[in-house]
Design a protein around this motif. Structure first.
Motif, PDB file in Angstrom:
ATOM      1  N   LYS A 217     -50.893 -73.726 -30.541  1.00 48.69           N
ATOM      2  CA  LYS A 217     -51.629 -74.678 -29.713  1.00 48.69           C
ATOM      3  C   LYS A 217     -51.124 -74.691 -28.274  1.00 48.69           C
ATOM      4  O   LYS A 217     -51.662 -75.405 -27.429  1.00 48.69           O
ATOM      5  CB  LYS A 217     -51.518 -76.089 -30.304  1.00 48.69           C
ATOM      6  CG  LYS A 217     -52.161 -76.247 -31.675  1.00 48.69           C
ATOM      7  CD  LYS A 217     -51.980 -77.666 -32.193  1.00 48.69           C
ATOM      8  CE  LYS A 217     -52.618 -77.833 -33.568  1.00 48.69           C
ATOM      9  NZ  LYS A 217     -52.424 -79.216 -34.111  1.00 48.69           N
ATOM     10  N   GLU A 218     -50.095 -73.920 -28.001  1.00 41.75           N
ATOM     11  CA  GLU A 218     -49.473 -73.882 -26.685  1.00 41.75           C
ATOM     12  C   GLU A 218     -48.897 -72.489 -26.507  1.00 41.75           C
ATOM     13  O   GLU A 218     -48.961 -71.650 -27.415  1.00 41.75           O
ATOM     14  CB  GLU A 218     -48.366 -74.935 -26.603  1.00 41.75           C
ATOM     15  CG  GLU A 218     -47.327 -74.748 -27.691  1.00 41.75           C
ATOM     16  CD  GLU A 218     -46.426 -75.961 -27.908  1.00 41.75           C
ATOM     17  OE1 GLU A 218     -46.466 -76.875 -27.090  1.00 41.75           O
ATOM     18  OE2 GLU A 218     -45.692 -75.950 -28.900  1.00 41.75           O
ATOM     19  N   SER A 219     -48.318 -72.225 -25.363  1.00 43.73           N
ATOM     20  CA  SER A 219     -47.750 -70.910 -25.102  1.00 43.73           C
ATOM     21  C   SER A 219     -46.401 -71.037 -24.412  1.00 43.73           C
ATOM     22  O   SER A 219     -46.194 -71.927 -23.584  1.00 43.73           O
ATOM     23  CB  SER A 219     -48.693 -70.083 -24.222  1.00 43.73           C
ATOM     24  OG  SER A 219     -48.083 -68.859 -23.861  1.00 43.73           O
ATOM     25  N   ALA A 220     -45.508 -70.133 -24.772  1.00 47.74           N
ATOM     26  CA  ALA A 220     -44.192 -70.092 -24.127  1.00 47.74           C
ATOM     27  C   ALA A 220     -44.218 -69.274 -22.840  1.00 47.74           C
ATOM     28  O   ALA A 220     -43.221 -69.219 -22.123  1.00 47.74           O
ATOM     29  CB  ALA A 220     -43.166 -69.501 -25.082  1.00 47.74           C
ATOM     30  N   GLU A 221     -45.375 -68.664 -22.538  1.00 47.58           N
ATOM     31  CA  GLU A 221     -45.445 -67.749 -21.400  1.00 47.58           C
ATOM     32  C   GLU A 221     -45.096 -68.440 -20.081  1.00 47.58           C
ATOM     33  O   GLU A 221     -44.490 -67.827 -19.196  1.00 47.58           O
ATOM     34  CB  GLU A 221     -46.840 -67.128 -21.306  1.00 47.58           C
ATOM     35  CG  GLU A 221     -47.190 -66.198 -22.468  1.00 47.58           C
ATOM     36  CD  GLU A 221     -46.233 -65.026 -22.587  1.00 47.58           C
ATOM     37  OE1 GLU A 221     -45.883 -64.432 -21.541  1.00 47.58           O
ATOM     38  OE2 GLU A 221     -45.827 -64.704 -23.715  1.00 47.58           O
ATOM     39  N   VAL A 222     -45.445 -69.705 -19.935  1.00 56.25           N
ATOM     40  CA  VAL A 222     -45.178 -70.391 -18.664  1.00 56.25           C
ATOM     41  C   VAL A 222     -43.683 -70.604 -18.452  1.00 56.25           C
ATOM     42  O   VAL A 222     -43.224 -70.747 -17.313  1.00 56.25           O
ATOM     43  CB  VAL A 222     -45.912 -71.748 -18.600  1.00 56.25           C
ATOM     44  CG1 VAL A 222     -47.420 -71.540 -18.596  1.00 56.25           C
ATOM     45  CG2 VAL A 222     -45.514 -72.643 -19.768  1.00 56.25           C
ATOM     46  N   TYR A 223     -42.913 -70.624 -19.546  1.00 55.91           N
ATOM     47  CA  TYR A 223     -41.469 -70.832 -19.445  1.00 55.91           C
ATOM     48  C   TYR A 223     -40.697 -69.523 -19.275  1.00 55.91           C
ATOM     49  O   TYR A 223     -39.557 -69.518 -18.817  1.00 55.91           O
ATOM     50  CB  TYR A 223     -40.941 -71.535 -20.705  1.00 55.91           C
ATOM     51  CG  TYR A 223     -41.491 -72.911 -20.939  1.00 55.91           C
ATOM     52  CD1 TYR A 223     -40.878 -74.035 -20.389  1.00 55.91           C
ATOM     53  CD2 TYR A 223     -42.608 -73.104 -21.731  1.00 55.91           C
ATOM     54  CE1 TYR A 223     -41.375 -75.317 -20.617  1.00 55.91           C
ATOM     55  CE2 TYR A 223     -43.121 -74.375 -21.966  1.00 55.91           C
ATOM     56  CZ  TYR A 223     -42.503 -75.476 -21.402  1.00 55.91           C
ATOM     57  OH  TYR A 223     -42.994 -76.727 -21.629  1.00 55.91           O
ATOM     58  N   LEU A 224     -41.326 -68.417 -19.700  1.00 54.99           N
ATOM     59  CA  LEU A 224     -40.571 -67.171 -19.831  1.00 54.99           C
ATOM     60  C   LEU A 224     -39.966 -66.652 -18.529  1.00 54.99           C
ATOM     61  O   LEU A 224     -38.781 -66.279 -18.513  1.00 54.99           O
ATOM     62  CB  LEU A 224     -41.441 -66.091 -20.476  1.00 54.99           C
ATOM     63  CG  LEU A 224     -41.395 -66.032 -21.999  1.00 54.99           C
ATOM     64  CD1 LEU A 224     -42.329 -64.955 -22.521  1.00 54.99           C
ATOM     65  CD2 LEU A 224     -39.977 -65.782 -22.491  1.00 54.99           C
TER      66      LEU A 224
END
Length: 396
Positions: A217-224
Motif C-alpha cells: 500500500k506504500e513504497s520504500a522508494e521515497v526513502y531509499l
C-alpha cells in the motif's frame, strides 16, 4: 502428459502444473538437475568453531561431513566409508580428533585421507582409499557445498555477497539459537512464498509493521536515496544484485520503518551491533542463493534459513540466529526476544505453504496466473523450468 512434455510446454506467468509439486518422478528430476548440480547452503563456520568440530548435511541419499581441519580450514567429504560404505558420522554434529567408521573401525584424518585400516594386507595402499571430497566454498562465514562433478561458477556469488556480509564478521559470530521445522509441502512452494509480498498485508501484520512497503500500500522508494547515502557513508554495500539469465543469487538492502532499530516485535534492538556495525541503522540485508539459502540481517543479528527437500511433499527448514561474538546471553540479548520476530513470521509462512500444498493436491487444482506483484516468483519458476529443460535435454 509425460514429464518431459510438462517441462517443455510450461506456460510462463502461471503457477506450475500439479505434478511439479506432487510427483516423485519430477522430484527426482529436481534432485538430479538442481540439488545435485547447484551450490547448497550447508551452514555457517560458527557451527564448527573448534578444530575437529563437524556437522553432517543430508541431501536426498547423500550425506556430507563438514569438518574444521587441523589448520582451521573447512573441509567437506562424502559420509561413506571407503571400505564397505557405512556412514562414518552417524550424528548430526560433534567433535572428532579423527573420523572413525563405526563398522570396521577404519580411521580417517580430518582432511579425508585414510589414517588406519586394521587387518588389511601389507601391500594395501591407504592413499587410494581416502574419503571422496565434496566441493566447498566459504563466503564470509557461510558454507556452501556442491555435489556436482563440475559445479557452476561460484565466483560471482563470492564477489557479490562478500561486500554485503563483511561488516557482520560472521566468521567470528556465535549461534544464539537454532530451530528445525518439518513441513508437509514442496520445496518450491517455500521459495515462491519468500519471493513475493502479495500475501504479506493479510498474513504478516508484524512484518508489515516493521518493513515499509510490505503491505503493498506504500513504497520504500521515497526513502531509499537518503538511506542509501547514509549507508554508503558508513561503508555498507548498497548496490543490489538481481537474478539475470541463469544466475542463482540475489542481494538487496532496504530500510526498516522510521524508529525501528531491528527486526523485533516492538522495533527496538535485541542485541548489541554485530561485527563492524556501530549503530542500529543498517536497514535489512536480504540474500538469496537458489535453491536453498536465505538470509535476513539487521544491525544486531543475522537470521539464516536452509531448505532441504526430503520428498515431493516434505521439507526440512533449518533456522539459525547469529549474534556478535562478544554478545553475552542474559546481558546483551535474551534468546526468546531474539527469535520471536522470525518465529512468529516464519510460522505464519509455514502454515501458508502447507495450506498451499494441500490445495494443490486437490483433484480440481489448475495453474493460475501470477499477479504483477509476483514478478519475482515468475523469475524463480522460469529459472527452475529452464534448469530442468537444460538437464533433461542433455540426457536425452
Amino acid at each position: 502428459m509425460d514429464t518431459q512434455s510438462l517441462i517443455e510446454n510450461y506456460e510462463s506467468g502461471k503457477s506450475l502444473p500439479q505434478a511439479f509439486y506432487t510427483d516423485e518422478r519430477i522430484f527426482e528430476m529436481d534432485m538430479q538437475h538442481i540439488w545435485q548440480k547447484y551450490w547448497l547452503f550447508a551452514g555457517v563456520t560458527a557451527d564448527i568453531p573448534k578444530i575437529g568440530d563437524y556437522f553432517t548435511y543430508k541431501i536426498n541419499k547423500d550425506s556430507v561431513i563438514i569438518i574444521r581441519g587441523d589448520d582451521g580450514e573447512i573441509l567437506a567429504h562424502y559420509n561413506t566409508c571407503r571400505h564397505r560404505g557405512s556412514l562414518i558420522c552417524t550424528k548430526e554434529s560433534g567433535t572428532a580428533p579423527k573420523l572413525l567408521c563405526p563398522y570396521h573401525q577404519w580411521v580417517y584424518n580430518k582432511d579425508g585421507s585414510l589414517f588406519k585400516a586394521r587387518h588389511m594386507p601389507d601391500d594395501f595402499d591407504k592413499s587410494d582409499f581416502g574419503l571422496h571430497p565434496v566441493h566447498l566454498k566459504v563466503v564470509e562465514g557461510l558454507i556452501f557445498i556442491s555435489l556436482a562433478a563440475s559445479p557452476p561458477d561460484f565466483e560471482p556469488v563470492i564477489e557479490g555477497f562478500g561486500p554485503f556480509l563483511k561488516p557482520y564478521q560472521l566468521h567470528k559470530a556465535k549461534i544464539a539459537a537454532k530451530k528445525r521445522y518439518v513441513l508437509k509441502t514442496n520445496w518450491k512452494l517455500i521459495t515462491e512464498n519468500f519471493r513475493e509480498c502479495y500475501h504479506c498485508g493479510a498474513a504478516h501484520p508484524e512484518y508489515c509493521k516493521a518493513v515499509i512497503g510490505a503491505n503493498l500500500k506504500e513504497s520504500a522508494e521515497v526513502y531509499l536515496p537518503e538511506k542509501q547515502a547514509d549507508w554508503s557513508a558508513k561503508g555498507l554495500e548498497v548496490k543490489g544484485i538481481d537474478f539475470v539469465d541463469d544466475s542463482f543469487h540475489f542481494a538487496v538492502r532496504y530500510p526498516l520503518r522510521p524508529h525501528f532499530e531491528s527486526y523485533s516485535l516492538d522495533g527496538k534492538s535485541v542485541s548489541v551491533p554485530m561485527g563492524e556495525h556501530r549503530d542500529y541503522d543498517a536497514g535489512v540485508l536480504g540474500l538469496v542463493c537458489y535453491p536453498n539459502f536465505w538470509i535476513d540481517a539487521v544491525s544486531d543479528y543475522v537470521w539464516t534459513m536452509r531448505i532441504t527437500p526430503v520428498s515431493a511433499s516434505r521439507c526440512y527448514v533449518d533456522l539459525s540466529w547469529l549474534v556478535d561474538a562478544n554478545a553475552v546471553e542474559g546481558k546483551d540479548y535474551e534468546v526468546d526476544r531474539l527469535v520471536e520476530f522470525w518465529k512468529v513470521t516464519g510460522e505464519q509462512d509455514w502454515e501458508l505453504c502447507e495450506n498451499n500444498f494441500a490445495g494443490i493436491e486437490s483433484s480440481h487444482y489448475q495453474p493460475g496466473p501470477y499477479a504483477p506483484s509476483e514478478l519475482d516468483v515468475v523469475k524463480f519458476v522460469d529459472w527452475y523450468i529452464d534448469r530442468l529443460r537444460e538437464g533433461t535435454r542433455s540426457v536425452m
